[in-house]
Design an enzyme around this catalytic site. Structure first.
Site, PDB file in Angstrom:
ATOM      1  N   GLY A  60      -1.099   2.744   6.289  1.00  0.00           N
ATOM      2  CA  GLY A  60      -1.441   2.306   7.560  1.00  0.00           C
ATOM      3  C   GLY A  60      -0.656   1.046   7.777  1.00  0.00           C
ATOM      4  N   LYS A  61       0.362   0.597   6.869  1.00  0.00           N
ATOM      5  CA  LYS A  61       1.055  -0.484   7.020  1.00  0.00           C
ATOM      6  C   LYS A  61       1.719  -0.658   8.343  1.00  0.00           C
ATOM      7  CE  LYS A  61       3.407   0.332   3.342  1.00  0.00           C
ATOM      8  NZ  LYS A  61       2.779   1.760   3.016  1.00  0.00           N
ATOM      9  N   THR A  62       2.568   0.335   8.735  1.00  0.00           N
ATOM     10  CA  THR A  62       3.486   0.090   9.924  1.00  0.00           C
ATOM     11  C   THR A  62       2.161   0.083  11.191  1.00  0.00           C
ATOM     12  OG1 THR A  62       5.306   1.398   9.003  1.00  0.00           O
ATOM     13  CG2 THR A  62       5.080   1.204  11.393  1.00  0.00           C
ATOM     14  N   SER A  83       5.943  -2.090  -1.561  1.00  0.00           N
ATOM     15  CA  SER A  83       5.965  -3.035  -2.859  1.00  0.00           C
ATOM     16  C   SER A  83       5.082  -2.757  -4.131  1.00  0.00           C
ATOM     17  CB  SER A  83       5.792  -4.588  -2.268  1.00  0.00           C
ATOM     18  OG  SER A  83       4.787  -4.558  -1.310  1.00  0.00           O
ATOM     19  N   GLY A  94       0.875  -1.073  -0.181  1.00  0.00           N
ATOM     20  CA  GLY A  94       0.092  -0.095  -0.082  1.00  0.00           C
ATOM     21  C   GLY A  94       0.981   1.249  -0.070  1.00  0.00           C
ATOM     22  N   LEU A  95       0.214   2.348  -0.243  1.00  0.00           N
ATOM     23  CA  LEU A  95       1.124   3.603  -0.474  1.00  0.00           C
ATOM     24  C   LEU A  95       1.780   3.958   0.987  1.00  0.00           C
ATOM     25  CD1 LEU A  95      -1.996   5.738  -2.268  1.00  0.00           C
ATOM     26  CD2 LEU A  95       0.169   4.664  -3.216  1.00  0.00           C
TER      27      LEU A  95
HETATM   28  P1  ADP Z   1       2.755   3.259   6.294  1.00  0.00           P
HETATM   29  O1  ADP Z   1       3.278   2.392   7.136  1.00  0.00           O
HETATM   30  O2  ADP Z   1       1.724   2.350   5.260  1.00  0.00           O
HETATM   31  O3  ADP Z   1       3.607   4.092   5.482  1.00  0.00           O
HETATM   32  P2  ADP Z   1       1.900   4.193   8.694  1.00  0.00           P
HETATM   33  O4  ADP Z   1       1.315   3.365   9.692  1.00  0.00           O
HETATM   34  O5  ADP Z   1       3.333   4.940   9.003  1.00  0.00           O
HETATM   35  O6  ADP Z   1       1.526   4.177   7.255  1.00  0.00           O
HETATM   36  O7  ADP Z   1       0.923   5.720   8.698  1.00  0.00           O
HETATM   37  C1  ADP Z   1      -0.463   5.748   8.667  1.00  0.00           C
HETATM   38  C2  ADP Z   1      -1.014   7.054   9.594  1.00  0.00           C
HETATM   39  O8  ADP Z   1      -2.435   6.990   9.097  1.00  0.00           O
HETATM   40  C3  ADP Z   1      -0.921   6.746  10.881  1.00  0.00           C
HETATM   41  O9  ADP Z   1      -0.472   8.151  11.275  1.00  0.00           O
HETATM   42  C4  ADP Z   1      -2.037   6.303  11.371  1.00  0.00           C
HETATM   43  O10 ADP Z   1      -2.316   6.724  12.709  1.00  0.00           O
HETATM   44  C5  ADP Z   1      -2.914   7.136  10.548  1.00  0.00           C
HETATM   45  N1  ADP Z   1      -4.317   6.277  10.419  1.00  0.00           N
HETATM   46  C6  ADP Z   1      -5.591   6.908  10.453  1.00  0.00           C
HETATM   47  N2  ADP Z   1      -6.422   5.910  10.077  1.00  0.00           N
HETATM   48  C7  ADP Z   1      -5.866   4.707  10.012  1.00  0.00           C
HETATM   49  C8  ADP Z   1      -6.418   3.455   9.758  1.00  0.00           C
HETATM   50  N3  ADP Z   1      -7.751   3.078   9.754  1.00  0.00           N
HETATM   51  N4  ADP Z   1      -5.460   2.157   9.585  1.00  0.00           N
HETATM   52  C9  ADP Z   1      -4.116   2.734   9.954  1.00  0.00           C
HETATM   53  N5  ADP Z   1      -3.743   3.943  10.085  1.00  0.00           N
HETATM   54  C10 ADP Z   1      -4.381   4.889  10.236  1.00  0.00           C
END
Ligand code: ADP
Length: 185
Positions: free
Chosen positions: A18-20, A87, A13-14
């Protein structure tokens, strides 16, 4: 969790989807059950295993192949893995699936570019839209969404906790983790 089964939850995903966030929540649930889970987070991998790689298609592919290689080594020895990197290319994700077969579970962590840009957790979208970062996925570089992922976590519609619960339920249903105590009494 003796005799734990190995699998790889392959998040795609972008940036900012929310991956982390979801992987950390799920990690908590699995560790409570004694799991030896390892997380291969894209940002962390780029600081060590893939240090020095850039964001050309070639370097992105190399990065993802390295993550798949390690995920395969761990998961075939009974260690569950969450791979959490953007990815962006479907072809390399397919390679990872071929490598791991049944142990590979593709999870589409779905949020639109607009949503991710509004969240802009790391301030990267602002820079990408300003042209300060080249080859930024979803803005100036491709993202190929999965066509048949095993699980979709739509983070515009569900909370991080709901996504983590959904993944746990999927793993239980596939008997990749034992059913929770609450579900068995
Ligand atoms: P990625 O690892 O995909 O780059 P992150 O997990 O680092 O993304 O960041 C996602 C951000 O979006 C976080 O600040 C998280 O709190 C926020 N967020 C808001 N809603 C959601 C959700 N439903 N699921 C996951 N993250 C969310």
């Amino acid at each position: 969790m003796a005799g734990e089964k190995g699998f790889t939850l392959w998040f795609t995903g972008l940036s900012g989807a929310g991956k982390t966030t979801i992987s950390r929540l799920l990690e908590g649930h699995l560790r409570e059950r004694g799991s030896k889970l390892e997380i291969l987070d894209g940002d962390v991998v780029r600081e060590n295993l893939s240090k020095g790689l850039g964001f050309s298609k070639e370097d992105r592919d190399t990065n993802i192949r390295r993550i798949a290689f390690v995920a395969d080594l761990l998961s075939r020895n009974g260690v569950p893995v969450i791979a959490a990197a953007i990815s962006p290319y479907a072809e390399i994700r397919s390679e990872a699936r071929e490598l791991m077969g049944d142990r590979f579970v593709e999870v589409y962590v779905k949020a639109s570019v607009n949503t991710c840009a509004e969240r802009d957790v790391k301030g990267l979208y602002k820079k990408a839209f300003a042209g300060e970062i080249k080859e930024f996925t979803g803005v100036s570089d491709p993202y190929e969404a999965p066509e048949n992922p095993e699980v979709v976590c739509d983070t515009e519609d569900e909370t991080p906790e709901e996504s983590a619960e959904k993944l746990l339920a999927y793993l239980e249903q596939r008997e990749l983790v034992p059913a929770s105590v609450a579900a068995t009494v």
